[in-house]
Write a protein that holds these residues in place. Structure first.
Motif, PDB file in Angstrom:
ATOM      1  N   LEU A  64      20.193   4.573   1.399  1.00  0.00           N
ATOM      2  CA  LEU A  64      19.518   5.433   2.369  1.00  0.00           C
ATOM      3  C   LEU A  64      20.010   6.877   2.314  1.00  0.00           C
ATOM      4  CD1 LEU A  64      19.365   3.094   5.506  1.00  0.00           C
ATOM      5  CD2 LEU A  64      17.753   3.311   3.613  1.00  0.00           C
ATOM      6  N   ALA A  65      20.708   7.241   1.242  1.00  0.00           N
ATOM      7  CA  ALA A  65      21.259   8.594   1.137  1.00  0.00           C
ATOM      8  C   ALA A  65      20.204   9.684   1.328  1.00  0.00           C
ATOM      9  CB  ALA A  65      21.975   8.769  -0.202  1.00  0.00           C
ATOM     10  N   PRO A  66      18.994   9.562   0.773  1.00  0.00           N
ATOM     11  CA  PRO A  66      17.996  10.611   1.019  1.00  0.00           C
ATOM     12  C   PRO A  66      17.694  10.816   2.504  1.00  0.00           C
ATOM     13  CG  PRO A  66      17.323   9.244  -0.837  1.00  0.00           C
ATOM     14  CD  PRO A  66      18.507   8.564  -0.206  1.00  0.00           C
ATOM     15  N   MET A  67      17.678   9.737   3.275  1.00  0.00           N
ATOM     16  CA  MET A  67      17.451   9.854   4.713  1.00  0.00           C
ATOM     17  C   MET A  67      18.619  10.558   5.386  1.00  0.00           C
ATOM     18  SD  MET A  67      16.827   6.806   7.523  1.00  0.00           S
ATOM     19  CE  MET A  67      18.532   6.230   7.396  1.00  0.00           C
ATOM     20  N   TYR A  68      19.868  10.160   5.019  1.00  0.00           N
ATOM     21  CA  TYR A  68      21.037  10.813   5.584  1.00  0.00           C
ATOM     22  C   TYR A  68      21.051  12.301   5.217  1.00  0.00           C
ATOM     23  CZ  TYR A  68      22.764   5.955   5.822  1.00  0.00           C
ATOM     24  OH  TYR A  68      22.906   4.616   6.067  1.00  0.00           O
TER      25      TYR A  68
ATOM     26  N   MET B 294      17.775  -0.011   7.931  1.00  0.00           N
ATOM     27  CA  MET B 294      17.879  -0.492   6.553  1.00  0.00           C
ATOM     28  C   MET B 294      16.789  -1.505   6.222  1.00  0.00           C
ATOM     29  SD  MET B 294      21.970  -1.174   6.225  1.00  0.00           S
ATOM     30  CE  MET B 294      23.171  -0.036   6.917  1.00  0.00           C
ATOM     31  N   GLY B 295      16.075  -2.000   7.244  1.00  0.00           N
ATOM     32  CA  GLY B 295      15.010  -2.960   7.002  1.00  0.00           C
ATOM     33  C   GLY B 295      15.362  -4.395   7.335  1.00  0.00           C
ATOM     34  N   TYR B 296      16.431  -4.613   8.079  1.00  0.00           N
ATOM     35  CA  TYR B 296      16.868  -5.968   8.396  1.00  0.00           C
ATOM     36  C   TYR B 296      16.557  -6.346   9.842  1.00  0.00           C
ATOM     37  CZ  TYR B 296      19.449  -5.477   4.025  1.00  0.00           C
ATOM     38  OH  TYR B 296      19.787  -5.274   2.706  1.00  0.00           O
ATOM     39  N   GLY B 297      15.433  -5.874  10.354  1.00  0.00           N
ATOM     40  CA  GLY B 297      15.095  -6.116  11.749  1.00  0.00           C
ATOM     41  C   GLY B 297      15.024  -7.578  12.118  1.00  0.00           C
ATOM     42  N   GLU B 298      14.395  -8.410  11.286  1.00  0.00           N
ATOM     43  CA  GLU B 298      14.258  -9.835  11.599  1.00  0.00           C
ATOM     44  C   GLU B 298      15.625 -10.514  11.638  1.00  0.00           C
ATOM     45  OE1 GLU B 298      11.531 -11.829   9.082  1.00  0.00           O
ATOM     46  OE2 GLU B 298       9.815 -10.553   9.593  1.00  0.00           O
TER      47      GLU B 298
END
Length: 344
Positions: A198-202, A269-273
């Protein structure tokens, strides 16, 4: 890449063997060592006690909680520690969460960003020692002028002259606004559950802060210290099983179900479930099942576990993502040496 030893906060009892850990860290080329606090041991006392046996390591708090002490008390601690360490102190600060702030310290949690900004400014004013310190903010008022004030308070300068006016202040931050403010007003970011993917988001969040008028640092002289469990092993599955309960605790049990900053990080990160499942099981008291529900991918996203070749490759990936220091937890001096041998 620099290595920092994360000593954390105490459990039911003080940890053993810390002196050996610090000795090994200094001998093996570690750059720093950090202590933390939650609602048991404090961050500063162990750092001063254990740090007295060190001569080279930078010593920091990761993190000292804002609500645990007033900003002038934090500045006094930073001033004192900086003198005692000969200029090796890093003041790492964080707001914690509403359960701790309101439940333990009995203070309001509202507007954490504004509180952090005021808090840091007071500390900088104390350490600058250019004038008596006064603050007329909505969160911190010096001199105190609220209900019950005598009217006799006056602005003061610290009696002791600071060794450094620019003691590094690093902030623990997880959300976009907090990270952007950290880039604006601080000298470093203490990142927990960092994901190089996720570096681009940070980078977007950080760049927003660096671009603000009066920003203290630029990317070139700003430090990013990411907490990362590094384990050199030929049995990564066993290590993952050992850390699942801790991940489940932070994702499912740290903070209120309505507001858990650590859980929010993993959701990004996409781990909501997986977060929902772990939280439901943990809140139902089924902690073993909650730990078992933590998928391998969640662990590998924020930790480095594997043989020496895998560790070197992953550390290089974290460094390319902008991380300047890996904050690692070690159980003994042998693990300190194994990590240093592979990384450094």
């Amino acid at each position: 890449m620099k290595l920092g030893l994360q000593l954390g906060y105490w459990g039911a009892r003080p940890p053993e063997g810390v002196a050996a850990l610090l000795t090994a860290a200094e001998e093996c080329g570690f750059d720093s060592a950090f202590t933390a606090e939650s609602w048991g041991s404090d961050a500063l006392t162990p750092l001063a006690w254990w740090g007295s046996d060190t001569s080279r390591l930078r010593l920091g708090t990761s993190v000292a909680q804002l609500s645990a002490r007033t900003p002038t008390a934090a500045a006094m601690a930073a001033l004192t520690m900086d003198h005692l360490t000969g200029g090796r102190f890093i003041l790492g600060l964080g707001v914690s969460g509403p359960q701790v702030v309101e439940g333990w310290y009995g203070q309001p949690f509202a507007k954490p960003l504004a509180r952090t900004r005021e808090y840091v400014q007071v500390i900088r004013d104390v350490l600058a020692r250019e004038a008596p310190v006064a603050q007329d903010g909505p969160h911190y008022t010096l001199p105190f002028a609220g209900e019950g004030a005598t009217g006799l308070g006056k602005p003061l300068k610290p009696i002791t002259h600071p060794l450094r006016a620019d003691v590094p202040i690093w902030l623990g931050a997880e959300g976009p606004k907090n990270v952007a403010q950290t880039a604006e007003i601080a000298d470093g970011w203490l990142a927990i559950y960092y994901s190089p993917r996720l570096a681009p988001m940070y980078d977007e969040w950080l760049d927003e802060g660096f671009a603000r008028p009066g920003a203290r640092r630029s990317r070139e002289d700003f430090e990013i210290a990411a907490t990362c469990q590094i384990t050199v092993t030929d049995d990564p599955g066993a290590v993952r099983d050992g850390v699942r309960p801790t991940v489940a605790l932070y994702v499912g049990g740290m903070g209120a179900p309505e507001l858990n900053f650590h859980a929010q990080v993993y959701r990004r990160m996409g781990y909501g479930e997986a977060v929902d499942e772990v939280t439901d099981l943990f809140r139902a008291g089924r902690k073993d099942e909650a730990a078992a529900a933590v998928p391998d991918e969640m662990i590998d996203e924020t930790m480095i576990i594997g043989d020496a070749q895998h560790v070197r490759r992953e550390v290089a990936r974290w460094e390319a993502a902008g991380v300047t220091t890996m904050l690692v937890t070690c159980r003994d001096a042998a693990q300190v040496r194994s990590i240093a041998e592979v990384v450094l």
